[in-house]
Structures are given as C-alpha cells and as structure tokens.
Design an enzyme around this catalytic site. Structure first.
Site, PDB file in Angstrom:
ATOM      1  N   ASN A 351       0.817  -1.208   0.000  1.00 16.82           N
ATOM      2  CA  ASN A 351       0.000   0.000   0.000  1.00 16.82           C
ATOM      3  C   ASN A 351       0.853   1.261   0.000  1.00 16.82           C
ATOM      4  O   ASN A 351       1.934   1.300   0.590  1.00 16.82           O
ATOM      5  CB  ASN A 351      -0.922   0.016   1.211  1.00 16.82           C
ATOM      6  CG  ASN A 351      -1.884  -1.159   1.206  1.00 16.82           C
ATOM      7  OD1 ASN A 351      -2.135  -1.757   0.166  1.00 16.82           O
ATOM      8  ND2 ASN A 351      -2.424  -1.495   2.364  1.00 16.82           N
ATOM      9  N   HIS A 370       5.857  -0.450  -2.477  1.00 15.38           N
ATOM     10  CA  HIS A 370       5.416   0.408  -3.582  1.00 15.38           C
ATOM     11  C   HIS A 370       5.467   1.877  -3.218  1.00 15.38           C
ATOM     12  O   HIS A 370       4.937   2.718  -3.941  1.00 15.38           O
ATOM     13  CB  HIS A 370       4.003   0.002  -4.023  1.00 15.38           C
ATOM     14  CG  HIS A 370       3.935  -1.388  -4.560  1.00 15.38           C
ATOM     15  ND1 HIS A 370       2.783  -2.139  -4.579  1.00 15.38           N
ATOM     16  CD2 HIS A 370       4.903  -2.191  -5.076  1.00 15.38           C
ATOM     17  CE1 HIS A 370       3.030  -3.324  -5.104  1.00 15.38           C
ATOM     18  NE2 HIS A 370       4.316  -3.376  -5.409  1.00 15.38           N
ATOM     19  N   CYS A 422      21.042  18.306   1.544  1.00 16.95           N
ATOM     20  CA  CYS A 422      22.284  18.175   0.767  1.00 16.95           C
ATOM     21  C   CYS A 422      22.229  18.974  -0.526  1.00 16.95           C
ATOM     22  O   CYS A 422      23.217  19.036  -1.266  1.00 16.95           O
ATOM     23  CB  CYS A 422      22.564  16.712   0.461  1.00 16.95           C
ATOM     24  SG  CYS A 422      21.485  15.995  -0.809  1.00 16.95           S
ATOM     25  N   GLY A 459      -5.716  -8.872   3.009  1.00 18.23           N
ATOM     26  CA  GLY A 459      -6.269  -7.965   2.020  1.00 18.23           C
ATOM     27  C   GLY A 459      -5.490  -7.809   0.745  1.00 18.23           C
ATOM     28  O   GLY A 459      -5.497  -6.736   0.148  1.00 18.23           O
ATOM     29  N   SER A 461      -4.707  -9.663  -3.152  1.00 14.20           N
ATOM     30  CA  SER A 461      -5.024 -10.726  -4.111  1.00 14.20           C
ATOM     31  C   SER A 461      -3.766 -11.382  -4.654  1.00 14.20           C
ATOM     32  O   SER A 461      -3.844 -12.322  -5.445  1.00 14.20           O
ATOM     33  CB  SER A 461      -5.859 -10.166  -5.268  1.00 14.20           C
ATOM     34  OG  SER A 461      -5.210  -9.059  -5.862  1.00 14.20           O
ATOM     35  N   LEU A 486     -10.992 -11.434   0.530  1.00 15.52           N
ATOM     36  CA  LEU A 486     -12.368 -11.690   0.123  1.00 15.52           C
ATOM     37  C   LEU A 486     -12.456 -12.360  -1.240  1.00 15.52           C
ATOM     38  O   LEU A 486     -13.514 -12.869  -1.614  1.00 15.52           O
ATOM     39  CB  LEU A 486     -13.161 -10.377   0.104  1.00 15.52           C
ATOM     40  CG  LEU A 486     -13.397  -9.723   1.475  1.00 15.52           C
ATOM     41  CD1 LEU A 486     -13.981  -8.333   1.297  1.00 15.52           C
ATOM     42  CD2 LEU A 486     -14.301 -10.583   2.336  1.00 15.52           C
TER      43      LEU A 486
END
Length: 529
Positions: A351, A370, A422, A459, A461, A486
């Site tokens: 996520n 990600h 920097c 959660g 897939s 799910l």
C-alpha cells in the site's frame, strides 16, 4: 500466463526490427544471457541477435529493448515472438522465417505442432487451443506444489533424459517428448492417460483430442509446475488471453465472506498460530484500507475494475483525511506485544496510503514496497522525509521530459518542489509500473519472509509481482502461511489456513482470543521522523 495466445498479425515494427538469422547450430544461439549468464528462459533480439534472459529470470531482454529501442525478440524456450512496441505476441511472414531457422537448429527434425502426429501443420509458433476438451476433468489429478517441485527435477522415467520432458497429469509420470525418444507417447499408448503438460513451454496436450487444450481444470497443475520452474507465480501478461473461468484473480471477482461461526473458529486457529510463532510477517494489501474509505483495485468497486468499465470511483477522500483502521491498529498492538516478549514482528506492505506508518509502525519494522505517498526521498544522498501531506500529489515538477528522472525511471517525473539538506531535489517515493522496487525495502522483506515461521496475508489478491512472491518464501522455507482475502489468490493452494473475511472483523476476533487490546488511533500521537 496460460499460453493461449492471440498474436497480433499486423505488427508495424517487425520488418524494420528483424535482421536475417542464419544458423544451423543451436549452440551458436543458446549461448546464455549476455548480462547474467543464465542458460534458461532466454530470448534472442531479432535486430542484433544478442541473447538475454526473460522477465521471469532477471529481465535483461526488457532492459536491452529499453536501451537499444530494438522491439522484437524470439523466445528460445517456445519459439514465440514478442514485440515490445505492440506489447503483444506477433505473427508475420518475417517471424515465420526466423521461426523456421530457430526451429530447424533446435530440433534436427521439422518442428511440428503436435507431440504425437508427424503430419501436423507447422503453425509458425501460433497454436489455437481447444477450449472444450471432454477428457480433461477426469484426467487431471491434484498436484501439490511440493510434489511439483520434486517432479520438475525428475528426468524421463524410461531413458533418463532431462530435456524436453512432459508430465502426465493423471499419474504424474515424467517422460520425454517425441523429439527425444517419444516415451510420453508410449506412456499414453499403454495407460490411455490423455492429458500431459510440457515442461518446456507449459502447454497442455490431449492425445484423445489430438490438440493443445485450455480448461479451468488445468489451473492448479499449471500454477504448481510454473512455480516449480520459475520459483514465482504466473502474473498477468499483455497479449495473453484465457478461456472463460480460467486463470487467477480477475477484475471484479465476486467477494466471498464466510459465515460468522466459521470465521470465529478460524480466528481462534490463527490466534493459536500466533501464540506458537517466534517470527511473524504481516503482508498487507489494499483490502485492509477499504474501511478507511480508500478503494481497493480488483474488488467489485475497485479502481481497476471500474476503469475497465469506463467508470471512475465515487470516492473523493484525500489521503490526508484517512485514518488507520482497526486492522492497522491491531497489527501495531500485536507488534508491541510480541517485541516485549522477545519475538519478531515485521510488516511488508503493497500500500502507498501511509496508514501503517501513521498508526505508529516504526520505519525499521516495515517495508513499503510500492512507496508511501507521504514520504519524499533524496536520490542524491538517500535521506527521506515523512510529511503530513500527500507528497505524491506535488510531484511532476520537472515536467514530462525531466532528464534527471528519465535517466532512472521509464517515464514519470518524481520531482517535488522541495530540496534536501544536501541540495538535491526531493522526489516522491511512489513506485510506478515498470520501475524497480526500492532495493533495501525489498531485501529486508525477503530476509524476514524467508526467516518467518508465520506469514499472514491481509487484504491482498497476490497478483502484482515481484511482491506476490514473498509469502511463498515463508511457505517454501517451512513456515505457516495464512491468507485473509475476500477474493481468491494465486497462493491459496499453499495456504495452511485460508480465510474469506474482512480484515477488521477478523483481527478484532483474533485479538480477543489473544487478550490483547486494540488501541484507538490518536491523530495527535502521529509524529514526523
């Protein structure tokens, strides 16, 4: 990827990207990847004839195409042709010519479609499979993944040959193809087992239909052999089509929730696994943030599901307004409990919403593979800055032709309006398709997943590679794998415990069994670091 391919027949790039390939010696072609030396799953560039490995190895052919703009390449495994510009498999008279050259050098006899009949027409690498094989359902026996790994290393049971073998999907016997000594054909004649799968290109042949076939009944066996061969799961591929009902998770797949008594029982099982574990990894996906009003991707109202229908999500929530869910807070509370008892807990997340960090998970206890919408990074010195605002919305300041960004990523400018101490220009940390995952975060995730005795997927897939390979590492190294989602996932067959339920409800039940309270999220407790 299930190898039912609808190739593009009007590729406009093939003529200018193909130079005649003249060889009669396969060893002149199959020289190993020019970058890493890999000897399997290689491709040959049809412009310069250099050989590089495919995406399932180290992806050096893709890198070669990006650098040289050479678009067309041939697979040395199954002799199919891919065009990077068309993003599709292709067929043309030019491709057929090169196919015949490679085929004749790879096989001393003429390459044909069928592993049984010598009269089959040469299709130039393009095969239309039969979709209604009447034999497949009664001819495929369950193939556990561990057994598939063992069998993939098995040579022909008759002659001991280790090249061009097939596996019988009924009895799981391994025998060589007709190009070697034809022992799989002999096995079929003796046993009348009709369905066999090629170790070379993972196609399935039915002797009774005298055809390549596609069927949902092949899904499990194909995934098991694919995993044994590539040590990863098949992922979606542009240019690949599948038969109805065939393949892994799909956009908009109907969600399933188990009845409460079953969910309660499984929550207790998971709580018991947690009690017995010393090193736990939580692998989280978009499904844990839907109750925070952040849409997922593949659910019935997911971002990509609606996009495929030409629709957009009605949710206009800005990430700054989203708060960690009960599931996020349960992970934090459990992490603190485990660490107070000298046990390890680590989070690997796909996520970008930053809710794990906002819940209180320390930077050293999480790999955000990600990226994080609230983090800016300096490519010059490596320093990162956690913000209270969505930094990703402020990126793109260098424009579409930003030289600094395009020297490192394929097409996106990550520049924000801020500078590092920097002097470097800060970037957002989001990983777009085609960009490399952050190396340090990926390395830590791999170390923890391989060392974990319990990996809990929440959660996700498990479609996006290479992140979807990480839970598999736990299972293959002897740890327990629990999947809570799910919808179906590609790793369901490896799971020790599979739960169809909402992550908030499940984790609340689990924490009740563990007698560990879940704290409320306090926005004032969120501090920048």
């Amino acid at each position: 990827m299930y190898h039912a391919v609808e190739p593009k027949t009007d590729c406009p790039h093939v003529n200018e990207n193909t130079q005649p390939l003249v060889t009669k010696n396969w060893k002149e072609v199959d020289t190993g990847c020019g970058e890493c030396g890999n000897m399997s799953e290689n491709w040959i560039c049809l412009q310069c004839h250099k050989v590089f490995c495919g995406r399932d190895v180290n992806g050096h052919m893709l890198e070669h195409s990006i650098k040289t703009k050479h678009q067309c390449c041939f697979s040395l495994a199954d002799l199919s042709c891919w065009c990077y510009s068309c993003e599709a498999y292709i067929v043309s008279t030019v491709v057929t010519r090169e196919y015949n050259t490679l085929s004749s050098s790879k096989f001393p006899i003429k390459q044909r479609q069928s592993p049984l009949n010598d009269s089959s027409e040469d299709k130039g690498g393009h095969v239309n499979p039969k979709l209604n094989c009447p034999h497949v359902n009664s001819s495929v026996s369950p193939l556990p993944i561990q057994r598939a790994v063992e069998l993939f290393k098995t040579p022909c049971l008759e002659c001991g040959d280790s090249s061009e073998n097939w596996i019988c999907l009924k009895c799981h016997g391994v025998y060589c193809a007709r190009y070697i000594q034809g022992h799989m054909i002999q096995h079929n004649t003796t046993t009348r087992h009709p369905c066999v799968l090629s170790y070379g290109d993972l196609n399935t042949w039915c002797y009774d239909c005298d055809s390549y076939i596609l069927s949902p009944a092949l899904k499990s066996a194909h995934e098991a052999i694919y995993l044994a061969k590539f040590e990863t799961l098949p992922s979606s591929n542009i240019g690949i089509i599948t038969a109805p009902g065939f393949g892994g998770p799909v956009l908009g797949e109907q969600e399933r929730e188990e009845d409460l008594p079953i969910l309660v029982k499984k929550a207790e099982e998971l709580a018991n696994l947690i009690r017995r574990s010393r090193h736990i990894v939580f692998f989280t996906g978009a499904g844990i943030s839907t109750s925070a009003k952040i849409p997922d991707f593949r659910g019935p109202q997911g971002v990509w599901t609606l996009q495929a229908k030409g629709e957009t999500s009605s949710c206009n929530l800005e990430l700054e307004q989203a708060s960690p869910t009960p599931c996020h807070m349960a992970i934090l509370s459990l992490m603190k409990h485990l660490e107070s008892n000298n046990r390890t807990c680590y989070v690997v997340s796909q996520n970008i919403d930053g809710l794990h960090r906002r819940s209180g998970i320390p930077a050293g206890n999480i790999s955000e593979l990600h990226g994080n919408s609230f983090i800016e990074i300096c490519w010059k010195c490596g320093k990162d800055y956690l913000r209270t605002y969505d930094a990703a919305l402020r990126s793109g300041k260098g424009g579409r032709n930003c030289e600094e960004c395009l020297a490192r990523v394929p097409c996106h400018c990550h520049c924000t309006s801020n500078t590092c101490s920097c002097g470097g220009v800060l970037k957002d940390s989001i990983i777009h398709f085609g960009e490399d995952l952050p190396r340090e975060a990926l390395n830590k995730a791999q170390v923890h997943c391989k060392a974990a005795d319990l990996c809990i997927v929440l959660g996700s897939s498990l479609v996006v590679a290479p992140a979807n390979q990480l839970p598999r590492d736990t299972a293959l190294n002897g740890g327990k794998l629990v999947i809570v989602n799910l919808q179906h996932t590609l790793l369901d067959g490896m799971a020790d415990l599979r739960i169809f339920g909402k992550t908030d409800q499940l984790m609340q039940l689990v924490m009740e069994y563990l007698k560990i309270p879940i704290p409320e999220f306090d926005p004032m407790s969120f501090t920048l670091s």
